[in-house]
Design an enzyme around this catalytic site. Structure first.
Site, mmCIF file in Angstrom:
data_model
loop_
_atom_site.group_PDB
_atom_site.id
_atom_site.type_symbol
_atom_site.label_atom_id
_atom_site.label_comp_id
_atom_site.label_asym_id
_atom_site.label_seq_id
_atom_site.Cartn_x
_atom_site.Cartn_y
_atom_site.Cartn_z
ATOM 1 C CG HIS A 149 -2.328 -0.955 1.089
ATOM 2 N ND1 HIS A 149 -3.618 -0.245 0.813
ATOM 3 C CD2 HIS A 149 -2.255 -2.167 0.979
ATOM 4 C CE1 HIS A 149 -4.148 -1.206 0.707
ATOM 5 N NE2 HIS A 149 -3.616 -2.534 0.798
ATOM 6 C CG ASP A 177 -4.809 2.812 1.283
ATOM 7 O OD1 ASP A 177 -5.792 2.502 1.166
ATOM 8 O OD2 ASP A 177 -3.471 2.352 0.741
ATOM 9 C CB ALA A 219 12.616 -10.979 -7.662
ATOM 10 C CD1 TRP A 248 -4.475 -3.518 -8.756
ATOM 11 C CD2 TRP A 248 -5.800 -5.164 -9.597
ATOM 12 N NE1 TRP A 248 -4.876 -3.285 -9.811
ATOM 13 C CE2 TRP A 248 -5.496 -4.216 -10.471
ATOM 14 C CE3 TRP A 248 -6.244 -6.399 -9.878
ATOM 15 C CZ2 TRP A 248 -6.358 -4.163 -11.750
ATOM 16 C CZ3 TRP A 248 -7.021 -6.445 -11.297
ATOM 17 C CH2 TRP A 248 -6.961 -5.249 -12.093
ATOM 18 C CG ASN A 249 1.711 -4.255 -7.514
ATOM 19 O OD1 ASN A 249 1.516 -3.284 -8.037
ATOM 20 N ND2 ASN A 249 3.038 -4.645 -7.083
ATOM 21 C CG ASP A 267 -7.994 -7.587 -3.837
ATOM 22 O OD1 ASP A 267 -6.878 -8.387 -3.140
ATOM 23 O OD2 ASP A 267 -7.653 -7.057 -4.667
ATOM 24 C CD GLN A 268 -4.446 -12.353 -1.868
ATOM 25 O OE1 GLN A 268 -4.217 -13.698 -1.330
ATOM 26 N NE2 GLN A 268 -3.468 -11.557 -1.045
#
Length: 443
Positions: free
Chosen positions: A18, A117, A320, A340-341, A361-362
């Site tokens: 976030h 946010d 990474a 989401w990202n 939300d996954q």
């Protein structure tokens, strides 16, 4: 565009992915509006982490301020991943309001805009009291924010038509602009789980108040059109970041095209040990080269034997540069929690996904990835097993369906590239956003 001075108070949510993307957006705004002052409010730990990864040169107009995290002095954490979050949620909104008042008094700079946010729903009332614009930054996809806006509609409809919310396979086909989804795709706190938990109450309050804001995010034009009918503005904006301290890109340069599996499960949860072993066994059996971004030191011992046997096949790193890894031609599949990202960066790289969602939300994102956009597949049974993971790897890397997923991902990517072009919607929306945050009067 000419800009004027002002003081933008930025409120960040310190958990998950976030604070970092919000800071990246603030950096871009700060570069475009050097006379504008940005005060970035978040917890001490989150500020230290976010600002340690950014270069401060040229950003003298951004300053971090720490807010209280709500953790009692001397408290010993139990190890539950959401414990710190609940302390912070219980401290809101007092921790943000009192710290902002102190900063305004210290600097003598009245706030001209609140950029926060979207989780921090109380910002709308604060902006209203101050007579300034409120810009809400949504870090997830439009499907999930739509779900939160329609939470009361979902609760009332499901209760009146089904009587029980436990019917996980029931289809929700009554939400404007939304493809049919199932009850079990919904984030916890909408229809099931503890609806009175601090996190559930926060999301519900956000859904009730976010229509007051200018909101930054979009990808699905149908859902976005519905959101635009409810909110003042819905603005799309995406931005990359890059650092490769662990040599991921140079390692990928030695691999064959579309052959590598990239694995990452976000910053909050890691699959339990039995699933980690099943996933490792599947990769080893298929001989799939891999880069695994593994951040949970407490579970890394589970993979010791696997890592020794596959030291010439794969690479495990603590972090990474995900977007750049996914854009590398050697990467053929992304094994992900479906945050989401991660979904967006996989689309940006044109890489199909194998999805194992955990919370929030996954599961909704997994439904969109697999059934609506057709750019990935969920793991069989919702958890990693050796057999199910081997099947998913074969499907994405070797099957014609996998090739079609890559084509579909490329189509969505092409639209995204167009959006961030010179005359694209994302570029135009940034100009609109810049205008909003540099306007001292509420719009």
């Amino acid at each position: 565009m000419s800009v004027t001075g002002g003081h933008v108070a930025v409120f960040a949510f310190p958990f998950g992915t976030h604070a970092a993307p919000l800071l990246t957006l603030v950096q871009r705004l700060a570069a475009a509006a050097p006379n504008l002052r940005f005060s970035f409010f978040c917890s001490t730990q989150s500020n230290q982490k976010a600002f340690s990864r950014v270069k401060h040169e040229g950003f003298d107009n951004i300053k971090p301020y720490n807010v209280a995290d709500g953790v009692p002095e001397g408290h010993v954490f139990s190890g539950h991943p959401l414990e710190a979050m609940e302390f912070f949620l219980n401290a809101m909104p007092k921790n943000f309001k009192s710290r902002l008042e102190d900063v305004v008094e210290e600097t003598g700079l009245k706030v001209s805009c609140l950029l926060t946010d979207a989780f921090l729903w109380f910002s709308g009332d604060m902006a209203e009291e101050m007579g300034v614009p409120w810009v809400a930054f949504w870090t997830a996809g439009p499907c999930s924010i739509s779900i939160h806006i329609y939470t009361d509609v979902i609760r009332n409809t499901i209760q009146s038509t089904a009587g029980k919310a436990e019917n996980a396979d029931q289809t929700l086909n009554f939400l404007p602009g939304m493809a049919p989804i199932h009850v079990n795709d919904l984030p916890e706190g909408v229809l099931y789980g503890n609806l009175d938990s601090p996190f559930s109450r926060m999301l519900h309050n956000m859904g009730l108040t976010v229509e007051q804001a200018t909101t930054v995010e979009e990808i699905d034009p149908v859902i976005t059109d519905d959101l635009k009918s409810k909110m003042k503005k819905v603005l799309n904006h995406h931005h990359p970041s890059y650092s490769d301290e662990n040599g991921c890109i140079s390692w990928l340069d030695k691999c064959e095209t579309a052959s590598v599996a990239y694995l990452s499960f976000g910053t909050i949860l890691t699959p339990p040990p039995p699933e980690l072993l099943s996933l490792a066994e599947a990769l080893e059996e298929k001989g799939v080269p891999f880069i695994w971004s593994f951040r949970d030191n407490s579970k890394q011992h589970v993979l010791e034997g696997f890592l020794e046997r596959t030291r010439n096949l794969g690479k495990v790193v603590p972090w990474a540069p995900q977007l750049q890894v996914l854009q590398h031609p050697s990467v053929g599949v992304f094994i992900t929690h479906c945050g989401w990202n991660s979904v967006w960066e996989s689309i940006a790289g044109g890489v199909p996904m194998i999805c194992r969602p955990f919370f929030g939300d996954q599961k909704l994102n997994r439904r969109m990835v697999e059934d609506v956009w057709k750019i990935g597949v969920g793991v069989e049974g919702g958890i990693f097993t050796k057999c199910g993971t081997v099947t998913a790897l074969d499907l994405v890397l070797l099957n014609e369906k996998g090739k079609k997923m890559r084509e579909n991902t490329g189509g969505i990517k092409a639209n995204a590239v167009k959006a961030v072009g010179t005359n694209g919607s994302s570029t135009e929306n940034f100009e609109t956003l810049l205008e909003v945050v540099t306007t001292s009067k509420k719009t």
